[in-house]
Design a protein around this motif. Sequence first.
Motif, PDB file in Angstrom:
ATOM      1  N   GLY A   1     -16.928 -49.263 -96.090  1.00 34.13           N
ATOM      2  CA  GLY A   1     -16.004 -49.038 -95.078  1.00 34.13           C
ATOM      3  C   GLY A   1     -15.758 -50.117 -94.423  1.00 34.13           C
ATOM      4  O   GLY A   1     -16.642 -51.063 -94.091  1.00 34.13           O
ATOM      5  N   ASN A   2     -14.654 -50.165 -93.455  1.00 31.90           N
ATOM      6  CA  ASN A   2     -14.629 -51.471 -92.470  1.00 31.90           C
ATOM      7  C   ASN A   2     -15.098 -51.443 -91.052  1.00 31.90           C
ATOM      8  O   ASN A   2     -15.087 -52.206 -90.510  1.00 31.90           O
ATOM      9  CB  ASN A   2     -13.180 -51.811 -92.575  1.00 31.90           C
ATOM     10  N   GLU A   3     -15.643 -50.043 -90.652  1.00 32.18           N
ATOM     11  CA  GLU A   3     -15.837 -49.909 -89.332  1.00 32.18           C
ATOM     12  C   GLU A   3     -17.356 -50.141 -89.145  1.00 32.18           C
ATOM     13  O   GLU A   3     -18.108 -50.754 -90.154  1.00 32.18           O
ATOM     14  CB  GLU A   3     -15.621 -48.420 -88.928  1.00 32.18           C
ATOM     15  N   ALA A   4     -17.659 -50.314 -88.075  1.00 31.36           N
ATOM     16  CA  ALA A   4     -19.058 -50.668 -87.582  1.00 31.36           C
ATOM     17  C   ALA A   4     -20.213 -49.843 -88.295  1.00 31.36           C
ATOM     18  O   ALA A   4     -21.124 -50.530 -88.930  1.00 31.36           O
ATOM     19  CB  ALA A   4     -19.383 -50.589 -86.096  1.00 31.36           C
ATOM     20  N   VAL A   5     -19.923 -48.657 -88.291  1.00 32.34           N
ATOM     21  CA  VAL A   5     -21.016 -47.952 -89.290  1.00 32.34           C
ATOM     22  C   VAL A   5     -21.149 -48.129 -90.704  1.00 32.34           C
ATOM     23  O   VAL A   5     -22.055 -48.437 -91.159  1.00 32.34           O
ATOM     24  CB  VAL A   5     -20.715 -46.342 -89.270  1.00 32.34           C
ATOM     25  N   GLY A   6     -19.792 -48.638 -91.323  1.00 30.94           N
ATOM     26  CA  GLY A   6     -19.851 -49.155 -92.797  1.00 30.94           C
ATOM     27  C   GLY A   6     -20.422 -50.269 -92.774  1.00 30.94           C
ATOM     28  O   GLY A   6     -21.297 -50.611 -93.836  1.00 30.94           O
ATOM     29  N   GLU A   7     -20.279 -51.297 -91.807  1.00 31.61           N
ATOM     30  CA  GLU A   7     -21.196 -52.823 -91.860  1.00 31.61           C
ATOM     31  C   GLU A   7     -22.595 -52.209 -91.836  1.00 31.61           C
ATOM     32  O   GLU A   7     -23.358 -53.209 -92.487  1.00 31.61           O
ATOM     33  CB  GLU A   7     -20.452 -53.498 -90.550  1.00 31.61           C
ATOM     34  N   VAL A   8     -23.149 -51.320 -90.821  1.00 28.45           N
ATOM     35  CA  VAL A   8     -24.303 -51.234 -91.049  1.00 28.45           C
ATOM     36  C   VAL A   8     -25.056 -50.800 -92.209  1.00 28.45           C
ATOM     37  O   VAL A   8     -25.968 -51.071 -92.600  1.00 28.45           O
ATOM     38  CB  VAL A   8     -24.810 -50.218 -89.613  1.00 28.45           C
ATOM     39  N   ILE A   9     -24.271 -49.875 -92.823  1.00 26.14           N
ATOM     40  CA  ILE A   9     -24.518 -49.077 -94.100  1.00 26.14           C
ATOM     41  C   ILE A   9     -24.610 -50.294 -95.078  1.00 26.14           C
ATOM     42  O   ILE A   9     -25.599 -50.480 -95.853  1.00 26.14           O
ATOM     43  CB  ILE A   9     -23.625 -48.011 -94.408  1.00 26.14           C
ATOM     44  N   TYR A  10     -23.387 -51.048 -95.063  1.00 25.84           N
ATOM     45  CA  TYR A  10     -23.599 -52.229 -95.857  1.00 25.84           C
ATOM     46  C   TYR A  10     -24.836 -52.993 -95.904  1.00 25.84           C
ATOM     47  O   TYR A  10     -25.458 -53.525 -96.927  1.00 25.84           O
ATOM     48  CB  TYR A  10     -22.152 -52.937 -95.927  1.00 25.84           C
ATOM     49  N   THR A  11     -25.001 -53.578 -94.732  1.00 26.12           N
ATOM     50  CA  THR A  11     -26.070 -54.460 -94.337  1.00 26.12           C
ATOM     51  C   THR A  11     -27.357 -53.631 -95.010  1.00 26.12           C
ATOM     52  O   THR A  11     -28.309 -54.414 -95.763  1.00 26.12           O
ATOM     53  CB  THR A  11     -26.207 -54.728 -93.075  1.00 26.12           C
ATOM     54  N   PHE A  12     -27.563 -52.349 -94.485  1.00 27.11           N
ATOM     55  CA  PHE A  12     -28.997 -51.937 -94.873  1.00 27.11           C
ATOM     56  C   PHE A  12     -29.081 -51.635 -96.363  1.00 27.11           C
ATOM     57  O   PHE A  12     -29.999 -51.911 -96.968  1.00 27.11           O
ATOM     58  CB  PHE A  12     -28.966 -50.323 -94.131  1.00 27.11           C
TER      59      PHE A  12
END
Length: 147
Positions: free
Chosen positions: A101-112
Amino acid sequence: MFLCGIVLYLTVHVLLTFFQLVLYKRDYTIGHVFSWDSTFAILGAVGLTISVLSIDFKSGRLEKIICYVGKNTFYIYLIHFLVIKKLDSFGFGKWLLLKSGNEAVGEVIYTFCYITVVFAISLIISSMIEMVKFIIRNIKNKKIEVE
């Protein structure tokens, strides 16, 4: 001590982000000025180190896992960039970002997730290198004993 280390780590990274944004507002072409060897990064690493070293690990199994990973950190450090490049060549990063996803939570999930996958693959390769070294040492030692 754990809390002090976390507070130091978070404070340093908030300041780092703030100053980086200020620089981007002035000139976006500057790039990432605060690299891994900057004062911010060193203070952040000190905070994280203080936090981790203040944890009292009572589990023998957890201690063995930490020692095993610690023994392999040099090879992980050498290999991880190649793993990142190989995953990028397969389009893994783009696929994972799309799924997160493109939202902040998605970025955190992506990074992790990306960090975890790169770390796991690097640890597996590092373990294989250690096994090959072990086998070669054993063959060499048996050869010396025979002579």
